[in-house]
Design an enzyme around this catalytic site. Structure first.
Site, short mmCIF file in Angstrom:
data_model
loop_
_atom_site.label_atom_id
_atom_site.label_comp_id
_atom_site.label_asym_id
_atom_site.label_seq_id
_atom_site.Cartn_x
_atom_site.Cartn_y
_atom_site.Cartn_z
N PRO A 297 16.88 -19.84 50.76
CA PRO A 297 17.67 -18.64 50.47
C PRO A 297 17.09 -17.72 49.38
O PRO A 297 17.09 -16.50 49.55
CB PRO A 297 19.03 -19.20 50.03
CG PRO A 297 19.12 -20.55 50.66
CD PRO A 297 17.71 -21.07 50.67
N LYS B 194 7.53 -6.33 51.69
CA LYS B 194 8.84 -6.44 52.32
C LYS B 194 9.91 -5.63 51.56
O LYS B 194 10.66 -4.87 52.16
CB LYS B 194 9.27 -7.91 52.42
CG LYS B 194 10.72 -8.09 52.71
CD LYS B 194 11.07 -9.08 53.75
CE LYS B 194 12.56 -8.93 54.05
NZ LYS B 194 13.03 -9.65 55.18
N LYS C 142 20.73 -7.80 49.36
CA LYS C 142 19.82 -8.77 48.73
C LYS C 142 18.45 -8.13 48.50
O LYS C 142 17.87 -8.21 47.41
CB LYS C 142 19.67 -10.01 49.62
CG LYS C 142 18.62 -10.99 49.11
CD LYS C 142 18.34 -12.16 50.03
CE LYS C 142 17.16 -12.98 49.48
NZ LYS C 142 16.80 -14.11 50.28
P1 NAD Z 1 20.25 -19.87 55.98
O1 NAD Z 1 21.24 -19.92 54.87
O2 NAD Z 1 20.73 -19.88 57.38
O3 NAD Z 1 19.19 -21.08 55.81
C1 NAD Z 1 18.73 -21.57 54.58
C2 NAD Z 1 18.62 -23.09 54.73
O4 NAD Z 1 18.06 -23.63 53.54
C3 NAD Z 1 19.99 -23.77 54.94
O5 NAD Z 1 19.95 -24.56 56.11
C4 NAD Z 1 20.16 -24.60 53.67
O6 NAD Z 1 20.86 -25.83 53.90
C5 NAD Z 1 18.72 -24.83 53.28
N1 NAD Z 1 18.54 -25.18 51.87
C6 NAD Z 1 19.02 -24.54 50.78
N2 NAD Z 1 18.64 -25.17 49.66
C7 NAD Z 1 17.91 -26.23 50.05
C8 NAD Z 1 17.26 -27.27 49.36
N3 NAD Z 1 17.27 -27.34 48.02
N4 NAD Z 1 16.61 -28.21 50.08
C9 NAD Z 1 16.59 -28.16 51.43
N5 NAD Z 1 17.20 -27.20 52.14
C10 NAD Z 1 17.85 -26.25 51.46
O7 NAD Z 1 19.37 -18.55 55.69
P2 NAD Z 1 18.41 -17.79 56.72
O8 NAD Z 1 19.17 -16.69 57.37
O9 NAD Z 1 17.68 -18.79 57.55
O10 NAD Z 1 17.39 -17.09 55.69
C11 NAD Z 1 16.33 -17.81 55.07
C12 NAD Z 1 15.45 -16.81 54.35
O11 NAD Z 1 14.96 -15.85 55.29
C13 NAD Z 1 16.16 -16.03 53.25
O12 NAD Z 1 15.29 -15.89 52.16
C14 NAD Z 1 16.46 -14.70 53.93
O13 NAD Z 1 16.55 -13.63 53.01
C15 NAD Z 1 15.24 -14.55 54.83
N6 NAD Z 1 15.46 -13.68 56.00
C16 NAD Z 1 16.56 -13.83 56.79
C17 NAD Z 1 16.72 -12.99 57.89
C18 NAD Z 1 17.93 -13.15 58.79
O14 NAD Z 1 18.14 -12.27 59.66
N7 NAD Z 1 18.72 -14.21 58.70
C19 NAD Z 1 15.77 -12.01 58.19
C20 NAD Z 1 14.64 -11.90 57.38
C21 NAD Z 1 14.49 -12.74 56.28
#
Ligand code: NAD
Length: 297
Positions: A67, A172, A247
């Site tokens: 995250p 980005k 964000k």
């Molecule tokens: P998400 O919340 O669905 O997934 C994050 C995962 O990380 C969760 O499954 C959580 O359990 C895990 N996690 C958190 N802390 C942890 C730890 N200490 N150890 C192990 N696992 C841990 O978020 P997402 O939508 O998959 O986004 C992930 C990244 O991608 C973020 O930085 C977000 O800004 C970026 N992003 C997301 C999108 C989107 O459309 N969702 C698009 C571009 C970029």
């Protein structure tokens, strides 16, 4: 040749990205705090790692999709983390969207341990992650980029080397600052047009071929009608959620403060998206800010 890839953070984005690596024939060891997220990977042919340390010790390549910066720092530099347990020479790819300073700090700690690291944040959302069509913006040394590209090619379609460590994150947030500001500009124009009795389609017809043309207008029009594919036509379901835009705008402000850059419109965009998110817009598409501006006007 198949590699052993450790994948940490198997959420909405990381889950489908890891599955694409499995489909390409690699051995993928997954780790996440959520058992349900790990199960989706193991159901698709991946393996569950017992711990971050165990995963790092076995992996040729580690990919993280977490995250925020604090999670990345902890997973790489914390006790039992990647840097204390991976072999020298391991390739590290952080695809999380995080602050530039954290990306550079972790990258230089990795380099001290003899590991190659890139920051490789993405655009393209959950649909792009599932389809393997993400855009990766990559920061890091040439050698790390060349090695990472073979794996990024499996998960994405467009891979851009943006320069040294942290420059993937910089690319980005600079791009998304343009996007946030331009979406507000286009939205304000449509709200003004309504007040002036100018039909939305007429404004679109003029501006889409005139100097006001931009992606927020012609690929993501914030009012329903002129562009049937935009989220405005499906009640502003994301798409790209307003919370994600907020964000990225906050990260841009953090970077601007840290680097001493004047970004007054970026600051204003960040404030407006915070107000929109606080007033219930969090989970809507970011183009829904047009409705907030209409109300605020
Ligand atoms: P998400 O919340 O669905 O997934 C994050 C995962 O990380 C969760 O499954 C959580 O359990 C895990 N996690 C958190 N802390 C942890 C730890 N200490 N150890 C192990 N696992 C841990 O978020 P997402 O939508 O998959 O986004 C992930 C990244 O991608 C973020 O930085 C977000 O800004 C970026 N992003 C997301 C999108 C989107 O459309 N969702 C698009 C571009 C970029």
């Amino acid at each position: 040749m198949p590699s052993t890839i450790g994948f940490i953070g198997l959420g909405n984005m990381g889950g489908p990205m890891a599955i694409n690596l499995v489909k390409a024939g690699h051995r993928v060891l997954g780790f996440d705090l959520s058992e349900a997220a790990v199960a989706l990977l193991t159901d698709a042919g991946g393996e569950k790692a017992g711990s971050v340390a165990d995963l790092a010790a076995q992996a040729d390549v580690v990919v993280t999709m977490l995250p925020a910066g604090k999670h990345v720092r902890q997973i790489y530099q914390g006790e039992g983390g990647i840097l204390d347990n991976a072999r020298s020479g391991t390739l590290l790819i952080d695809s999380s969207t995080i602050d530039v300073d954290s990306a550079r700090a972790v990258s230089s700690a990795a380099e001290e341990k003899g590991m190659l690291m890139v920051d490789a944040p993405v655009s393209g959302g959950v649909a792009g992650a599932a389809a393997g069509t993400l855009t990766f913006m990559v920061g890091g040394p040439d050698k790390a980029f060349q090695e990472a590209k073979a794996f990024l090619d499996i998960m994405g379609k467009t891979i851009v080397h943006a320069g040294g460590a942290g420059n993937g994150q910089a690319a980005k947030i600079c791009n998304n600052m343009i996007l946030g500001i331009s979406m507000i500009a286009v939205s304000e124009a449509f709200v003004l047009a309504e007040k002036l009795g100018l039909d939305a389609q007429k404004l679109y017809d003029v501006s889409s071929t005139a100097s006001g043309q931009c992606w927020s207008l012609t690929s993501y029009c914030p009012v329903p009608g002129p562009l049937p594919t935009s989220p405005a036509n499906r009640d502003y379901q994301p798409g790209f959620a307003a919370a994600m835009m907020l964000k990225d705008l906050k990260l841009a402000q953090e970077a601007a403060n840290s680097a001493g850059a004047a970004t007054p419109l970026g600051a204003e965009a960040s404030s407006l998206y915070a107000l929109y998110c606080n007033s219930g817009g969090n989970e809507t598409d970011f183009s829904g800010i047009v409705n907030f501006l209409r109300g605020a006007g």
